[in-house]
Design an enzyme around this catalytic site. Structure first.
Site, mmCIF file in Angstrom:
data_model
loop_
_atom_site.group_PDB
_atom_site.id
_atom_site.type_symbol
_atom_site.label_atom_id
_atom_site.label_comp_id
_atom_site.label_asym_id
_atom_site.label_seq_id
_atom_site.Cartn_x
_atom_site.Cartn_y
_atom_site.Cartn_z
ATOM 1 N N HIS A 167 -5.299 5.412 -1.163
ATOM 2 C CA HIS A 167 -3.992 4.666 -0.066
ATOM 3 C C HIS A 167 -3.579 3.823 -1.126
ATOM 4 O O HIS A 167 -1.983 3.714 -1.226
ATOM 5 C CB HIS A 167 -5.181 4.071 0.892
ATOM 6 C CG HIS A 167 -4.191 3.393 1.782
ATOM 7 N ND1 HIS A 167 -3.348 3.841 2.677
ATOM 8 C CD2 HIS A 167 -4.103 1.860 1.779
ATOM 9 C CE1 HIS A 167 -2.573 2.759 3.384
ATOM 10 N NE2 HIS A 167 -3.028 1.515 2.743
ATOM 11 N N ARG A 205 6.591 0.698 -5.985
ATOM 12 C CA ARG A 205 6.549 0.515 -7.464
ATOM 13 C C ARG A 205 6.298 1.752 -8.126
ATOM 14 O O ARG A 205 5.246 2.130 -8.745
ATOM 15 C CB ARG A 205 5.483 -0.572 -7.735
ATOM 16 C CG ARG A 205 5.859 -2.031 -7.293
ATOM 17 C CD ARG A 205 4.551 -2.733 -7.835
ATOM 18 N NE ARG A 205 3.328 -2.319 -7.188
ATOM 19 C CZ ARG A 205 2.748 -2.537 -6.167
ATOM 20 N NH1 ARG A 205 3.343 -2.969 -5.190
ATOM 21 N NH2 ARG A 205 1.410 -2.045 -6.091
ATOM 22 N N GLU A 238 -4.562 2.386 10.510
ATOM 23 C CA GLU A 238 -5.229 2.723 9.512
ATOM 24 C C GLU A 238 -6.504 3.059 9.528
ATOM 25 O O GLU A 238 -7.602 2.557 10.484
ATOM 26 C CB GLU A 238 -5.369 1.664 8.685
ATOM 27 C CG GLU A 238 -3.925 1.214 8.192
ATOM 28 C CD GLU A 238 -3.762 0.066 7.023
ATOM 29 O OE1 GLU A 238 -4.571 -0.892 7.265
ATOM 30 O OE2 GLU A 238 -2.844 -0.123 6.371
ATOM 31 N N GLN A 269 5.419 -5.653 8.375
ATOM 32 C CA GLN A 269 4.748 -5.960 7.128
ATOM 33 C C GLN A 269 5.731 -5.937 5.970
ATOM 34 O O GLN A 269 5.580 -6.848 5.036
ATOM 35 C CB GLN A 269 3.574 -4.886 6.924
ATOM 36 C CG GLN A 269 2.693 -4.816 5.779
ATOM 37 C CD GLN A 269 1.779 -3.872 5.632
ATOM 38 O OE1 GLN A 269 1.681 -2.799 6.529
ATOM 39 N NE2 GLN A 269 0.899 -3.961 4.604
#
Ligand code: MN
Length: 433
Positions: A135, A144, A200, A241
């Site tokens: 994850h 990134r 999640e 978030q």
């Protein structure tokens, strides 16, 4: 008559042990006599919570058996591990087919369907870690591409302090949260209901016996401090978030709701399923000494299989039970629960009974093993087409997400966690401050 058991196992793990509660002997039950997880239940919302153990499709009222003279779950879980183990063994003895309790204890049984199940224990503090390396890698790659995992990831268990007040029992719906989000290309944020609501798939370790401030828990003792494990859905508003998380981590994007399953599956029940954590790949650093032991590397994980199910409102209306979206395993975690307990306390922090330590999203390495929609839909770019033709980028109002978990291996009785389920309710109208 003597029977040989593997190290760490005893008669309570005997797969041949049978229960006088018929439903506990069904092959597919989550709650055979070998499990006996703790939970809190009540007959109705005006009654006080009572302490129970799940057995088949029933709950055994432990106080009514005479084995407890109080209904304080924290008191049960805070006891030293040998006392918790002895209580489990006494329950196992009384529930065995042919036990003298077979005549007295049936009056202490309640059908699970007829009672309300609560949190397994009052929640102390809630910490959420980030141990799901697949994850972390998949999500990191979205932000990134050159460096999905930051350099600290394989050295230090990454976590943040979450919010305990909004940890909810399975079955309790919650409203889509409002918050600040930054639309793509915009210079200023907007305020409104989250448009990128996600789940999640996690497990949670619950602290039993705490530690004294300033006295860290040694890795070798960590499991003695663990009361048990539940499923955990760490609901996440991805748009909130993305805007708020730097530089201190998630805040309101996570704190509106987290759902846990009602039954605390004990380390004793899980003993037959201990296994090595996933091997570190060549080139990974060796953990620092306080996070490293041969015992933890050999048997520090449990083989717990996990699933995510989605039932949309349209499915529910047609009586469709929902669709499985993914599967994964606790073995997809990079750090063990013992390492998390030890790391949490290494600076002196005291853990207390009822504290909850989330593993972080447990995704496998392959497609179909992602523990969040963020990964399954590649950040919402590739909608998921459901079996009934509906599509999902993120959760919609009326969606019910259910997590499931179980352990299974030859020579042991299958045990399960029971469902961890909640429905997304529409955003409250106009909470503008
Ligand atoms: Mn999480």
């Amino acid at each position: 008559m003597t029977t040989a058991f593997a190290p760490g196992l005893d008669a309570t793990h005997d797969p041949l042990s049978r229960c006088w509660v018929d439903s506990a002997n069904a092959a597919d039950t989550d709650f055979p006599i070998q499990n006996l997880p703790w939970g809190q239940f009540r007959a109705d919302t005006t009654s006080p919570w009572r302490i129970g153990v799940a057995i088949g499709d029933a709950v055994l009222d432990v106080q009514a058996t005479g084995l407890l003279d109080h209904a304080d779950m924290a008191r049960v879980l805070s006891a030293p591990a040998p006392a918790r183990r002895a209580l489990r063994r006494a329950l196992w003895q009384g529930l065995q087919w042919g036990a003298p309790e077979q005549t007295a204890w049936p009056s202490a049984l309640w059908p699970q369907q007829a009672v309300q199940l609560g949190l397994p224990c009052e929640v102390g503090d809630f910490t959420d870690f980030y141990t799901g390396i697949h994850h972390a890698t998949a999500v990191g790659a979205m932000f990134r591409p050159q460096q999905p995992l930051l350099p600290n990831y394989k050295w230090v268990p990454i976590g943040y302090h979450g919010r305990a007040s909004s940890v909810l029992p399975s079955g309790q719906g919650f409203h889509r949260p409002w918050g600040q989000t930054l639309p793509a290309g915009a210079a200023a944020p907007v305020f409104g209901p989250s448009q990128r609501l996600d789940y999640e798939l996690e497990l949670a370790g619950w602290v039993g016996t705490g530690n004294t401030l300033g006295q860290p828990i040694d890795l070798a003792q960590a499991h003695e401090h663990l009361a048990g494990i539940t499923l955990l859905n760490d609901w996440s508003a991805r748009d909130i978030q993305a805007w708020e998380y730097q530089p201190l981590g998630p805040f309101l994007s996570k704190s509106f709701a987290s759902t846990v399953s009602p039954w605390l599956v004990t380390p004793d029940a899980l003993a037959p399923f201990r296994c090595a954590p996933a091997a570190r790949v060549p080139g990974d650093p060796v953990p620092l000494a306080y996070l490293l032991s041969a015992q933890d590397q050999a048997l520090g994980s449990w083989d717990i299989q996990l699933e995510v199910w989605l039932q949309t409102a349209a499915m529910q209306a047609k009586g469709h039970p929902g669709q499985r979206l993914s599967t994964s395993s606790l073995r997809d975690a990079y750090w063990t629960l013992a390492q998390l307990l030890t790391h949490h306390t290494v600076g002196g922090c005291n853990l207390r009974t009822g504290d909850v330590l989330g593993t972080g999203t447990l995704s496998g390495s392959r497609p179909g093993q992602a523990g969040s929609l963020l990964e399954l839909t590649h950040g919402g770019q590739q909608p998921l087409v459901l079996d009934n033709g509906e599509t999902r980028r993120f959760l919609e109002d009326g969606d019910t997400v259910t997590l499931r978990g179980h352990c299974e291996r030859s020579g042991a009785r299958r045990i399960g966690f029971g469902p961890c389920s909640a429905t997304v309710l529409s955003a409250r109208s106009g909470p503008v401050p």
